[in-house]
Scaffold this active site. Structure first.
Site, PDB file in Angstrom:
ATOM      1  N   CYS A  47       0.821  -1.184  -0.183  1.00  0.00           N
ATOM      2  CA  CYS A  47      -0.055   0.043   0.075  1.00  0.00           C
ATOM      3  C   CYS A  47       0.799   1.254  -0.223  1.00  0.00           C
ATOM      4  O   CYS A  47       0.640   2.221  -0.795  1.00  0.00           O
ATOM      5  CB  CYS A  47      -1.045  -0.256   1.258  1.00  0.00           C
ATOM      6  N   LYS A  56      -2.250   7.309  -5.699  1.00  0.00           N
ATOM      7  CA  LYS A  56      -2.860   8.436  -5.434  1.00  0.00           C
ATOM      8  C   LYS A  56      -1.972   9.656  -5.756  1.00  0.00           C
ATOM      9  O   LYS A  56      -2.296  10.702  -6.221  1.00  0.00           O
ATOM     10  CB  LYS A  56      -3.378   8.535  -4.024  1.00  0.00           C
ATOM     11  N   GLY A 190     -10.955  -3.392 -13.433  1.00  0.00           N
ATOM     12  CA  GLY A 190     -11.415  -3.424 -11.990  1.00  0.00           C
ATOM     13  C   GLY A 190     -10.868  -2.019 -11.430  1.00  0.00           C
ATOM     14  O   GLY A 190     -10.563  -1.203 -12.187  1.00  0.00           O
ATOM     15  N   HIS A 452     -22.726  25.610   5.360  1.00  0.00           N
ATOM     16  CA  HIS A 452     -23.068  25.965   4.167  1.00  0.00           C
ATOM     17  C   HIS A 452     -21.839  26.801   3.356  1.00  0.00           C
ATOM     18  O   HIS A 452     -21.409  27.748   4.149  1.00  0.00           O
ATOM     19  CB  HIS A 452     -24.567  26.297   4.083  1.00  0.00           C
TER      20      HIS A 452
HETATM   21  P1  NAI Z   1     -10.539  -6.663  -9.425  1.00  0.00           P
HETATM   22  O1  NAI Z   1     -10.894  -7.927  -9.163  1.00  0.00           O
HETATM   23  O2  NAI Z   1     -10.960  -5.037  -9.024  1.00  0.00           O
HETATM   24  O3  NAI Z   1     -10.391  -6.434 -11.202  1.00  0.00           O
HETATM   25  C1  NAI Z   1      -9.994  -7.339 -12.110  1.00  0.00           C
HETATM   26  C2  NAI Z   1     -10.843  -7.328 -13.306  1.00  0.00           C
HETATM   27  O4  NAI Z   1     -10.283  -8.030 -14.138  1.00  0.00           O
HETATM   28  C3  NAI Z   1     -12.413  -7.994 -13.030  1.00  0.00           C
HETATM   29  O5  NAI Z   1     -13.343  -7.185 -13.417  1.00  0.00           O
HETATM   30  C4  NAI Z   1     -12.258  -9.156 -14.110  1.00  0.00           C
HETATM   31  O6  NAI Z   1     -13.575  -9.356 -14.656  1.00  0.00           O
HETATM   32  C5  NAI Z   1     -11.229  -8.740 -15.178  1.00  0.00           C
HETATM   33  N1  NAI Z   1     -10.503  -9.803 -15.812  1.00  0.00           N
HETATM   34  C6  NAI Z   1      -9.986 -10.988 -15.235  1.00  0.00           C
HETATM   35  N2  NAI Z   1      -9.427 -11.662 -16.127  1.00  0.00           N
HETATM   36  C7  NAI Z   1      -9.695 -11.150 -17.266  1.00  0.00           C
HETATM   37  C8  NAI Z   1      -9.301 -11.550 -18.722  1.00  0.00           C
HETATM   38  N3  NAI Z   1      -8.693 -12.461 -19.144  1.00  0.00           N
HETATM   39  N4  NAI Z   1      -9.827 -10.559 -19.813  1.00  0.00           N
HETATM   40  C9  NAI Z   1     -10.362  -9.519 -19.520  1.00  0.00           C
HETATM   41  N5  NAI Z   1     -10.644  -9.031 -18.220  1.00  0.00           N
HETATM   42  C10 NAI Z   1     -10.351  -9.936 -17.241  1.00  0.00           C
HETATM   43  O7  NAI Z   1      -8.645  -6.609  -9.210  1.00  0.00           O
HETATM   44  P2  NAI Z   1      -7.501  -5.459  -9.445  1.00  0.00           P
HETATM   45  O8  NAI Z   1      -7.985  -4.208 -10.087  1.00  0.00           O
HETATM   46  O9  NAI Z   1      -6.292  -6.157 -10.007  1.00  0.00           O
HETATM   47  O10 NAI Z   1      -7.578  -5.281  -7.951  1.00  0.00           O
HETATM   48  C11 NAI Z   1      -6.981  -6.067  -7.117  1.00  0.00           C
HETATM   49  C12 NAI Z   1      -7.247  -5.857  -5.420  1.00  0.00           C
HETATM   50  O11 NAI Z   1      -6.738  -4.647  -5.131  1.00  0.00           O
HETATM   51  C13 NAI Z   1      -8.912  -5.663  -5.635  1.00  0.00           C
HETATM   52  O12 NAI Z   1      -9.423  -6.660  -4.640  1.00  0.00           O
HETATM   53  C14 NAI Z   1      -9.033  -4.182  -5.154  1.00  0.00           C
HETATM   54  O13 NAI Z   1      -9.940  -4.240  -4.123  1.00  0.00           O
HETATM   55  C15 NAI Z   1      -7.869  -4.064  -4.459  1.00  0.00           C
HETATM   56  N6  NAI Z   1      -7.390  -2.474  -4.593  1.00  0.00           N
HETATM   57  C16 NAI Z   1      -8.208  -1.371  -3.919  1.00  0.00           C
HETATM   58  C17 NAI Z   1      -8.143  -0.319  -4.288  1.00  0.00           C
HETATM   59  C18 NAI Z   1      -8.867   0.648  -3.746  1.00  0.00           C
HETATM   60  O14 NAI Z   1      -9.447   0.504  -2.674  1.00  0.00           O
HETATM   61  N7  NAI Z   1      -8.955   2.132  -4.117  1.00  0.00           N
HETATM   62  C19 NAI Z   1      -7.249   0.324  -5.164  1.00  0.00           C
HETATM   63  C20 NAI Z   1      -6.155  -0.966  -5.870  1.00  0.00           C
HETATM   64  C21 NAI Z   1      -6.587  -2.068  -5.432  1.00  0.00           C
END
Ligand code: NAI
Length: 473
Positions: A47, A56, A190, A452
């Site tokens: 993080c 960020k 995602g 406000h």
């Molecule tokens: P994610 O699970 O949010 O999104 C991954 C996306 O990739 C999904 O929508 C899935 O459908 C898609 N996908 C998977 N395989 C694919 C393929 N072969 N072709 C096309 N699409 C495909 O995972 P992400 O964005 O990598 O984040 C990982 C973790 O990190 C998450 O659990 C998230 O909560 C956390 N995170 C949180 C943040 C925040 O709270 N602002 C910021 C960054 C990460």
């Protein structure tokens, strides 16, 4: 490790120093435990070093750059013009690394020292239920512990047919690119893909998102994510949903992705390909097979309500246990686990209102129930919305996209869920988490005086919509 080597006795050992590990270490020390923390990289974990915080910083640079561009093109409605803005990418990266990341991780290091937490730099592996072997640069040491907390986090999932390397990058590499891509292809729309994509789009890149599901930002509903989808398209970038990445070929100049959508095979060429298809827990290299710690079939550690694993004196928190992979989830669990180990009288709260935010442009935030989660009991709940277009502060900021949505119980008006799309969503959601956590009703909110003009007034206005007596819509 040398067989028969002597182990050092330690009280509580925490493996990993991210927002789970360092918070657990400090809280346990505050509660009187003698804590040793083991970290193989820099203090602060993913993080602080290569995740939430540096992303960020780049997102912020992207916003500032976009604002300056609008001003230089005289596109602001308030008549402000600046001369041709330029971005020094090397300076921006240096600021992110030295003034943001280093300052924060240095601060965490100092806090650990202040709480007399011993920091061992090395890689920990369980030898049995009571012993860890720590491989260090100049050797190894064995630790015999009373309690352990596993807080080793997660790492990006790799697509086997096109592994990371060269122009195919993960989120870590995406944060320290030597140049701003001209065209960044993103597999996985995602939260990581959408946040980093948004940052580079604001910094001048074209982006193409390939997402397997029918909408990007799967943690948020389609009404919310459609606003971001439209912004990406309006900026001349592309989003392909219900699309599956198949293969990727790279040269020294570019990378071409082949994907499938609606039975059609398509290709797209860009200069970098970010793969952000989720993360997997770091539980596979920990020697857990030498212990009785039970894992789920997804490699997550099974835990109790106080984050105790199947070995009662070994706890696990954060990305290695089931639930959303969020830094604030890890920190919350850290405090519960530390209290349980120290025998502190801390209530285990099973009704946690867990907020989640996407730092996209504009921001999305959610906490508690969603329209989807209450769809089978619509006769007992009410969904109310207030648009930022009717909020004076948002208008004066020239940022009126989005809305505040409240989900309340019809009977007493208790707030059970909220979603925000729009300016300041990431900060505004905190008040609603507090409301849910404390069982507040829409009346409690509408009768709370808000200064406000503020964006926060929109929460009061949304509560008035829930009460059936809105003033501003
Ligand atoms: P994610 O699970 O949010 O999104 C991954 C996306 O990739 C999904 O929508 C899935 O459908 C898609 N996908 C998977 N395989 C694919 C393929 N072969 N072709 C096309 N699409 C495909 O995972 P992400 O964005 O990598 O984040 C990982 C973790 O990190 C998450 O659990 C998230 O909560 C956390 N995170 C949180 C943040 C925040 O709270 N602002 C910021 C960054 C990460």
């Amino acid at each position: 490790m040398v067989v028969g080597a002597q182990a050092t006795d330690v009280d509580l050992v925490v493996i990993g120093s991210g927002p789970g590990g360092y918070v657990a270490a400090i809280r346990a020390a505050e509660l009187g435990k003698k804590v040793t923390i083991i970290e193989k990289d820099n203090v602060g974990g993913v993080c602080l070093n290569i995740g939430c915080i540096p992303s960020k910083a780049l997102i912020n640079v992207g916003h500032k750059y976009q604002d300056s561009l609008k001003e230089s093109e005289n596109k602001t409605p308030f008549g402000l013009t600046v001369e041709s803005p330029k971005l020094d990418w090397v300076a921006a990266q240096k600021w992110k690394d030295e003034k943001v990341v280093a300052q924060l991780t240095g601060g965490v290091g100092m806090l650990l020292k202040k709480h007399k937490v011993d920091i061992i730099k090395g890689t920990a592996e369980f030898v049995d239920n009571e012993t860890l072997n720590v491989e260090q640069e100049d050797g190894f040491q064995l630790l015999h512990f009373q309690n352990a907390i596993i807080a080793t986090g997660s790492r990006p999932i790799e697509i086997p047919s096109f592994p990371f390397g060269g122009r195919i990058i993960d989120s870590t590499a995406a944060l320290s690119l030597k140049e701003i891509p001209k065209h960044l292809i993103i597999v996985g729309g995602g939260v990581i893909g959408s946040e980093l994509g948004g940052a580079y789009r604001n910094l001048g890149a074209k982006i193409t998102i390939i997402e397997g599901l029918d909408h990007i930002l799967n943690g948020f509903d389609k009404e919310m994510s459609d606003i971001i989808h439209k912004r990406v398209i309006d900026a001349g970038s592309d989003v392909f949903t219900s699309a599956k990445a198949i293969s990727a070929e790279q040269t020294d100049k570019d990378v071409t992705l082949t994907f499938e959508q609606n039975g059609e095979t398509k290709t797209v060429t860009g200069d970098y390909l970010l793969v952000s298809v989720g993360r997997k827990p770091n539980t596979d290299l920990l020697g857990l097979n030498n212990t009785d710690v039970k894992l789920t079939d997804r490699g997550l550690i099974e835990v109790s309500d106080s984050y105790q694993s199947s070995v009662p004196h070994i706890y696990a928190i954060g990305d290695v246990v089931p639930g959303p992979m969020l830094a604030h989830k890890a920190s919350f669990q850290a405090k519960v686990a530390a209290a349980a180990i120290a025998g502190a009288d801390e209530a285990v709260d099973l009704h946690v209102a867990m907020p989640a935010v996407a730092y996209t442009s504009t921001e999305l935030a959610t906490v508690g129930e969603t329209p989807e989660s209450v769809k089978d009991r619509m006769d007992t709940v009410k969904i109310s919305k207030f648009p930022f277009a009717a909020n004076g502060r948002a208008l004066s900021m020239d940022d009126t996209t989005g809305f505040i949505r409240l989900i309340t119980e019809t009977k007493e008006g208790a707030i059970i869920g909220a979603q925000i799309v729009g300016p300041g969503a990431s900060d505004l959601i905190s008040g609603l988490a507090l409301a849910i956590e404390n069982g507040l009703t829409s009346k409690d909110i509408s009768l709370t005086i808000q200064p406000h003009p503020t964006l926060g007034e929109a929460i009061m206005d949304a509560a008035e919509v829930a009460d059936g007596m809105p003033i501003h819509v």
